[in-house]
Design an enzyme around this catalytic site. Structure first.
Site, PDB file in Angstrom:
ATOM      1  N   ASP A 165      -1.198  21.010  12.916  1.00 49.19           N
ATOM      2  CA  ASP A 165      -1.554  20.516  14.253  1.00 49.19           C
ATOM      3  C   ASP A 165      -1.522  18.986  14.310  1.00 49.19           C
ATOM      4  OD1 ASP A 165      -1.923  23.114  14.974  1.00 49.19           O
ATOM      5  OD2 ASP A 165      -4.075  22.950  15.401  1.00 49.19           O
ATOM      6  N   TYR A 201      -4.288  29.971  22.903  1.00 51.67           N
ATOM      7  CA  TYR A 201      -5.266  29.508  21.925  1.00 51.67           C
ATOM      8  C   TYR A 201      -6.591  29.112  22.597  1.00 51.67           C
ATOM      9  CZ  TYR A 201      -6.556  27.151  17.592  1.00 51.67           C
ATOM     10  OH  TYR A 201      -7.153  26.777  16.430  1.00 51.67           O
TER      11      TYR A 201
END
Length: 863
Positions: free
Chosen positions: A102, A316
């Site tokens: 990420d 998410y």
DNA sequence: GCAAGGTC
């Protein structure tokens, strides 16, 4: 071979799909998914796969002075063995590796951890790619221009790890040791949990210190042409309107005047149109808050959201972002819902808008989109009720963000009656707008009849209400999470866990959370000696230091050394107060378990735990006083504020998830059992013929009831009965078991329990079906179909041929059935019982009830 | 067995 590493499996799968054009194949290594195409391999981590800790020699709390932890080494070791092993294996085969974790600080650190593991295996070059959303365009352009790992940014993350560990562990051990609380019930402190706890404790202090003030409010009903509405008295208080009258004489005077009034004249009518804008897209905090108003705890809401995410129905769920990314096409997404039964009409009507412009919130981040439904829409019966409700919330929130604003008409009427002013407000929904698709936020109207200036209204029903100012309210869970976000502590992924941790650690109880005495003592001790750890300033300071490290203005060593010096000074202060702090903590721990006076000594009764782990009520004067009372065997006891008038003992609640119940006063429960005669209802099926044992309805001192053999403990045959309600023994007899049918009276509807043996058998059958639903991917509908096909409990799956069963049950594939079978627990080779019904209800299989009986006869363990 | 941060 080129190796790509992502932060999580889901990201690995999607990146493989994008870069391979859909040709990637999936294999498993050490149980870890690996995606391969051409000369490329892609694997997902599971966040951090290595963790920081102290070396082995510091692990025994009693052998190490907490202060020693400050300068102890810190070592990293794998926490996800299988993933680490897989990564090492793949690294050995790689000519080149790319870190695609990420795009944030923690992602950089996770990437660096992977880098270090790779470096232990190979010298192959390691690159870093950064993209803010997993879309074809972003991912491809990121891989076209790879960058290097930002070691400074990763070091900033490491500083956080070190400081959190050192402060958290040293202070946690100090408090736990000083209060002699080792093992399960240690006393913890930390940079995030402690300021959160202080928030709750401070609010409780305000509530405790609150001094209520008396005031009065006056109301009158006004009527026009027989249509009545309520108006409230108000007066001018230094140029502003006030409704509360603080002086009783003034209130009485106004009351008198209003009672004498026969009519009121309308002096003003104001109409205003208000726009009510649709809400912004969901980030984690807003989602938790919305789910909270549907009755879900923060923890429950997030775990459902995670489930919906892994099954692919929503995006998410851990995100701070409230702005949809450019690549989200709202029309396309709405299209996916037009064919569905539940959302079709709403999606169609939204698509009729000329221009769809989604709302935006204030926070825009680029790591993940706001929470929204993916195009994959589940059938309603694929999800259980809670999952569906949360899914629908996410879908409707998305709908709301692309819907029109609502408009309201606000109407305000002021009337004068005998020198008093009265006002009434009403509101009417002119355009429902987004409320049509998002029925959660309040859209309730309040009615006022059409009145005009100068109208004369009847005055009836004048009321004077005596009131008191109220203390501030306790924070609810979602309010707490909001507050944490505002204070900058915790992250989108951890805030809800922190609240859960406070419950687990015995710091808060009930909902909204109320601090325990222990929590108050911990916060007091921290405020006095380690103020920083209960303050949001610690995080603010850390954030500043981390920025400095990331910018190259400071080093990891500078920052952690300074932090360690600060902690050294804290321990200097703590040194002489160790005993006082310990005594205070111990007193508070006792206060949380104290029920009231012992009937046989001058001490108090406390909730205690036996060596076996079961709870009971025992005297603080043990061993001089050995007075005890039993508690129910299910759940964890919680001492309530409410106390029994007769015995002065606090009521006890048993926390057991869904089966939570209030036990009440343990002395009353024991007395009731002592005063209740056993009621014989028939012969005992186990020993009736041989020893003339009878079955009787028994009440136990622990508060539970059962049908059990009168020869207990020589015969331990028993059947469960509900805890509450009066049990009526009818004249009807069960043909199979020769026992009377029972009826339970509680509330309005009597419950025909029937023959207790039949009832228990049915109960067990239902349990078995419920167990089916515990398998991944089995919802209520599938469970029902399985049952019709002869699979009434999970163990039955062992006896089926998956391929045959798949043909019998619609919508279920043989590979799914194999997956369920793989979820079954290992078979115990000795467990080949047949299905003799009487066998299923005897002793050993019915732990809970037998525990209750044992609790009665068992000599209670000493401390 | 300590923290907080990832993720399942």
């Amino acid at each position: 071979m080129e190796l790509i590493i992502t932060e999580k499996n889901n990201a690995a799968r999607r990146i493989a799909e994008i870069l391979s054009g859909g040709s990637a194949t999936t294999t498993q290594r050490n149980g870890v998914n690996v995606y391969e195409w051409g000369l490329t391999t892609c694997v997902g981590l599971s966040g951090h796969v290595v963790g920081v800790d102290f070396p082995e020699e510091y692990s025994d709390w009693r052998d190490v002075e907490p202060v020693e932890l400050i300068d102890a080494d810190i070592v990293k070791s794998p926490t996800q063995e299988n993933i680490v092993r897989t990564l090492r294996q793949l690294a050995r085969e790689a000519d080149e590796a790319t870190i695609a974790t990420d795009y944030d600080r923690e992602g950089e650190l996770i990437g660096k951890e992977a880098y270090e593991l790779i470096r232990e295996e190979t010298d192959a070059p390691v690159k870093r790619v950064r993209f803010s959303s997993i879309t074809e365009r972003e991912v491809k352009s990121a891989f076209d221009e790879p960058d290097d790992i930002d070691f400074d940014l990763a070091a900033a993350g490491e500083a956080r790890q070190v400081i959190d560990l050192v402060w958290g562990a040293a202070l946690t051990r100090f408090l736990s040791l000083s209060a002699r609380q080792l093992g399960q019930d240690f006393i913890s402190v930390g940079r995030v949990q402690s300021p959160t706890l202080k928030l709750i404790v401070d609010r409780e202090r305000e509530i405790q210190a609150f001094d209520p003030e008396d005031y009065w409010e006056l109301f009158a009903d006004l009527a026009k042409d027989g249509e009545t509405f309520e108006a409230q008295y108000f007066y001018d208080d230094d140029g502003s309107e006030a409704e509360r009258v603080w002086d009783e004489a003034d209130a009485d005077e106004a009351h008198e005047r209003l009672r004498e009034a026969t009519s009121a004249e309308v002096t003003s009518v104001r109409r205003r149109t208000r726009t009510d804008n649709p809400p912004a897209p969901f980030n984690t905090t807003a989602f938790i808050s919305a789910a909270g108003s549907l009755g879900y705890s923060a923890q429950r809401a997030m775990s459902i959201a995670e489930e919906l995410y892994t099954t692919g129905y929503i995006t998410y769920p851990r995100t701070d972002n409230t702005v949809y990314p450019e690549d989200l096409d709202p029309e396309e997404l709405l299209d996916e819902f037009t064919m569905t039964h539940e959302f079709g009409d709403d999606a169609e009507s939204l698509l009729e808008r000329d221009e769809i412009e989604p709302t935006e919130g204030d926070d825009e981040t680029t790591d993940h989109p706001p929470i929204h439904p993916t195009g994959a829409v589940p059938d309603r019966d694929e999800l259980d009720e809670d999952e569906w409700e949360v899914y629908e919330l996410v879908v409707r929130r998305f709908f709301a963000t692309v819907a029109e604003a609502a408009t309201w008409e606000h109407l305000r009427v002021v009337a004068a009656a005998n020198g008093c002013q009265l006002k009434a407000t009403g509101k009417r929904l002119l355009e429902a707008g987004y409320h049509d698709v998002y029925p959660y936020s309040s859209a309730s109207e309040s009615f006022l009849p059409p009145v005009e200036e100068g109208d004369a209204l009847d005055v009836t029903d004048v009321e004077l209400e005596a009131k008191q100012t109220q203390p501030p309210r306790r924070y609810g869970q979602s309010r707490l999470i909001q507050q944490m976000e505002d204070m900058g502590i915790g992250t989108k992924a951890t805030r809800h866990n922190v609240i859960e941790k406070l419950y687990d650690r015995g710091y808060i109880e009930s909902d909204p959370p109320r601090p325990t005495s222990l929590a108050e003592a911990v916060v007091e001790a921290a405020e006095e000696f380690a103020d920083l750890v209960v303050s949001e300033d610690m995080t603010a300071q850390l954030e500043a230091d981390m920025s400095a490290i990331a910018n190259g203005e400071a080093t990891l060593d500078d920052v952690t050394a300074e932090s360690r010096e600060m902690l050294d000074r804290v321990f200097e202060e703590l040194r002489d107060s160790r005993e006082d702090i310990g005594d205070h903590l111990q007193e508070s721990l006792k206060a949380d378990r104290r029920l009231g006076p012992c009937p046989e000594s001058d001490h108090d009764l406390l909730v205690r735990q036996s060596r076996q782990g079961s709870y009971f009520v025992g005297c603080d004067g043990f061993p001089e006083c050995r007075y005890t009372l039993p508690l129910p065997s299910t759940g964890e006891p919680l001492v309530l504020e409410e106390a029994c008038e007769e015995h002065g003992l606090n009521h006890v609640k048993m926390l057991a998830g869904r089966d939570t119940f209030v036990h009440g006063c343990p002395q009353c429960k024991a007395d009731e059992a002592d005063d209740t005669e056993d009621e014989v209802i028939g012969l005992c099926p186990d020993c009736g013929d041989e020893h003339e044992g009878n079955l009787a309805i028994k009440k136990l001192r622990s508060g539970s009831r059962l049908v059990g053999c009168t020869r207990y403990p020589d015969c331990d045959y028993s059947l469960p009965l509900p805890r509450r309600g009066d049990i009526e023994i009818t004249d009807e007899y069960c043909d199979d078991h020769d026992l009377p049918e029972l009826v339970v009276h509680s509330g309005d509807d009597p419950w025909e329990l029937g023959c207790p043996i039949c009832n228990y058998q049915e109960y067990q059958a239902r349990q078995a079906v419920d167990d089916l639903e515990d398998l991944d991917g089995v919802g209520p509908a599938t469970a029902e179909r399985l049952e019709t096909a002869g699979v009434s409990e999970p163990a039955d799956l062992r006896d089926v041929d998956p391929d045959v069963l798949a043909t019998e049950i619609q919508g279920v594939s043989s590979s799914q059935i194999r997956d369920w079978i793989s979820q079954l627990p290992e078979v115990d080779p000795g467990d080949d019982d047949d299905d003799d019904p009487d066998d299923t209800v005897s002793g050993s299989e019915d732990g809970e009830i037998m525990d209750d009986i044992r609790a009665e006869v068992e000599e209670v363990e000493s401390d």
